[in-house]
Design a protein around this motif. Structure first.
Motif, short mmCIF file in Angstrom:
data_model
loop_
_atom_site.label_atom_id
_atom_site.label_comp_id
_atom_site.label_asym_id
_atom_site.label_seq_id
_atom_site.Cartn_x
_atom_site.Cartn_y
_atom_site.Cartn_z
N LEU A 127 149.68 52.23 45.33
CA LEU A 127 148.64 53.14 44.88
C LEU A 127 148.86 54.55 45.43
O LEU A 127 148.69 55.54 44.71
CB LEU A 127 147.27 52.61 45.30
CG LEU A 127 146.04 53.37 44.78
CD1 LEU A 127 145.98 53.31 43.26
CD2 LEU A 127 144.76 52.78 45.38
N VAL A 167 135.04 50.01 38.08
CA VAL A 167 136.18 50.29 38.96
C VAL A 167 135.76 50.16 40.42
O VAL A 167 136.46 49.54 41.22
CB VAL A 167 136.74 51.71 38.69
CG1 VAL A 167 137.84 52.04 39.70
CG2 VAL A 167 137.27 51.81 37.27
N TYR A 170 135.33 46.64 41.42
CA TYR A 170 136.63 45.98 41.58
C TYR A 170 137.26 46.37 42.91
O TYR A 170 137.77 45.51 43.64
CB TYR A 170 137.57 46.36 40.42
CG TYR A 170 138.92 45.70 40.53
CD1 TYR A 170 139.14 44.43 39.99
CD2 TYR A 170 139.96 46.32 41.22
CE1 TYR A 170 140.37 43.81 40.11
CE2 TYR A 170 141.19 45.69 41.35
CZ TYR A 170 141.38 44.44 40.79
OH TYR A 170 142.60 43.81 40.93
N ILE A 171 137.24 47.66 43.24
CA ILE A 171 137.85 48.11 44.50
C ILE A 171 137.16 47.47 45.69
O ILE A 171 137.81 47.01 46.63
CB ILE A 171 137.79 49.65 44.60
CG1 ILE A 171 138.74 50.28 43.57
CG2 ILE A 171 138.17 50.12 46.00
CD1 ILE A 171 138.67 51.79 43.51
N TYR A 175 139.80 45.47 47.93
CA TYR A 175 140.41 46.58 48.66
C TYR A 175 141.46 46.14 49.69
O TYR A 175 142.23 46.96 50.18
CB TYR A 175 139.35 47.44 49.35
CG TYR A 175 138.58 46.77 50.47
CD1 TYR A 175 139.04 46.79 51.78
CD2 TYR A 175 137.37 46.13 50.20
CE1 TYR A 175 138.32 46.18 52.80
CE2 TYR A 175 136.64 45.52 51.21
CZ TYR A 175 137.13 45.55 52.51
OH TYR A 175 136.42 44.95 53.52
N MET A 179 146.87 47.38 44.55
CA MET A 179 146.39 47.67 43.20
C MET A 179 147.12 48.90 42.67
O MET A 179 147.77 49.60 43.43
CB MET A 179 144.87 47.86 43.18
CG MET A 179 144.34 48.94 44.10
SD MET A 179 142.51 48.94 44.19
CE MET A 179 142.20 47.55 45.28
N LEU A 184 143.41 50.30 37.52
CA LEU A 184 142.11 50.94 37.71
C LEU A 184 141.74 51.81 36.50
O LEU A 184 140.59 51.82 36.06
CB LEU A 184 142.11 51.79 38.99
CG LEU A 184 142.35 51.02 40.29
CD1 LEU A 184 142.36 51.97 41.49
CD2 LEU A 184 141.30 49.93 40.49
N LEU A 187 140.48 49.63 33.73
CA LEU A 187 139.09 49.21 33.96
C LEU A 187 138.11 50.32 33.61
O LEU A 187 137.00 50.07 33.13
CB LEU A 187 138.90 48.80 35.43
CG LEU A 187 139.61 47.51 35.87
CD1 LEU A 187 139.49 47.33 37.37
CD2 LEU A 187 139.02 46.30 35.15
N ARG A 192 145.47 57.63 32.61
CA ARG A 192 145.76 57.74 34.04
C ARG A 192 145.40 59.13 34.56
O ARG A 192 144.84 59.27 35.65
CB ARG A 192 147.26 57.48 34.29
CG ARG A 192 147.74 56.12 33.80
CD ARG A 192 149.24 56.03 33.86
NE ARG A 192 149.72 55.66 35.18
CZ ARG A 192 150.90 56.03 35.67
NH1 ARG A 192 151.69 56.81 34.95
NH2 ARG A 192 151.27 55.65 36.88
N PHE A 199 137.62 60.12 38.99
CA PHE A 199 137.30 59.34 40.20
C PHE A 199 137.05 60.27 41.38
O PHE A 199 136.07 60.12 42.12
CB PHE A 199 138.45 58.38 40.51
CG PHE A 199 138.12 57.41 41.63
CD1 PHE A 199 137.64 56.14 41.33
CD2 PHE A 199 138.30 57.75 42.96
CE1 PHE A 199 137.33 55.24 42.35
CE2 PHE A 199 137.99 56.86 43.98
CZ PHE A 199 137.50 55.60 43.67
N PRO A 207 141.56 57.47 44.68
CA PRO A 207 141.42 56.02 44.82
C PRO A 207 142.02 55.47 46.11
O PRO A 207 141.42 54.63 46.77
CB PRO A 207 142.15 55.48 43.58
CG PRO A 207 141.97 56.57 42.56
CD PRO A 207 142.08 57.85 43.34
#
Length: 265
Positions: A127, A167, A170-171, A175, A179, A184, A187, A192, A199, A207
């Motif tokens: 990530l 998102v 999910y994180i 975490y 990922m 992300l 989701l 991107r 975010f 992220p």
């Protein structure tokens, strides 16, 4: 001196002092060549081009080229995969201008920022690597869309998509695991590029920074409420090694994990 960093979608090069290569081409890469000091003597499709600092070229895949510089010159080169850029323009004609004026000082600072970040990374953190790669690609996207190379700055999208809640959920649930930006962004149902900006606009963090905050928060809890070793905590929280955990914890907390455990009890 030749600095070279290779990532999945792109390459970053900085060449300083006397250098010369032979005519060649890149089958599946665009190349941005930016002289930031001195003069670059370039040959593009058998045509000689003299590039002073701040005058750069964007080469298409399969453009035949070569260049040489003297002892007082420096050149930044960015190569990006053909498919990577075309994916951003599926419904648009894609044909970036070949020669542009660049702010040599600004692009030198950007290059230093990108490479410093990359060299400091643990490259097992997918990530984190993708985030820096996306920073570079965001600039290239604007440049290839026709933005002025001398005056390009990141564009921050205002507001967030309603899917961002998914998102974050999910994180928070994953975490401690690896990922990716692609996961992300899917989701969030965003591209991107849009996802990274939206975010950060919503959370104030990228992220990866957000994931690290969650990991360090959990680490503090485990250090205070359990006898779990620092090594076991580091692996349980998804860090690639205890040394990576030590470094990040100390940077964010201002104390090593052991020091925090002793002082906080």
């Amino acid at each position: 001196m030749h600095m070279k960093i290779v990532l999945p979608q792109l390459e970053l090069h900085k060449i300083e002092s006397t250098f010369e290569n032979t005519p060649h081409e890149h089958d599946e890469q665009y190349q941005v060549t930016i002289p930031v000091q001195g003069t670059c003597f370039f040959t593009h499709e058998n045509k000689a081009v003299k590039l002073p600092a701040g005058e750069g070229l964007i080469l298409h895949p399969r453009d035949r080229h070569s260049f040489h510089i003297g002892h007082d010159a420096s050149v930044i080169i960015i190569r990006v995969k053909d498919q990577c850029m075309h994916d951003q323009y599926q419904d648009k004609r894609f044909d970036p201008a070949s020669r542009q004026s660049f702010d040599a000082v600004a692009w030198t600072m950007l290059f230093r920022q990108w490479t410093t970040g990359m060299l400091a990374l643990d490259h097992t953190e997918k990530l984190a690597v993708e985030e820096i790669e996306m920073q570079v690609l965001a600039y290239l996207q604007q440049l290839f869309q026709g933005g002025r190379a001398s005056d390009i700055a990141p564009r921050l999208e205002i507001g967030t998509d309603s899917h961002l809640t998914r998102v974050l959920e999910y994180i928070h649930a994953h975490y401690t695991e690896q990922m990716s930006i692609d996961l992300l962004a899917s989701l969030a149902k965003q591209s991107r590029f849009h996802f990274i900006r939206s975010f950060k606009s919503a959370t104030g963090q990228t992220p990866y920074q957000y994931v690290l905050l969650l990991r360090i928060g959990k680490a503090k809890e485990l250090l205070l409420r359990s006898a779990t070793t620092v090594t076991d905590i580091s692996f349980a929280l998804g860090f690639s090694s205890p040394s990576q955990f030590f470094r990040i914890f100390a940077k964010q907390v201002g104390a090593t994990p052991e020091q925090y455990r002793v002082k906080s009890r």
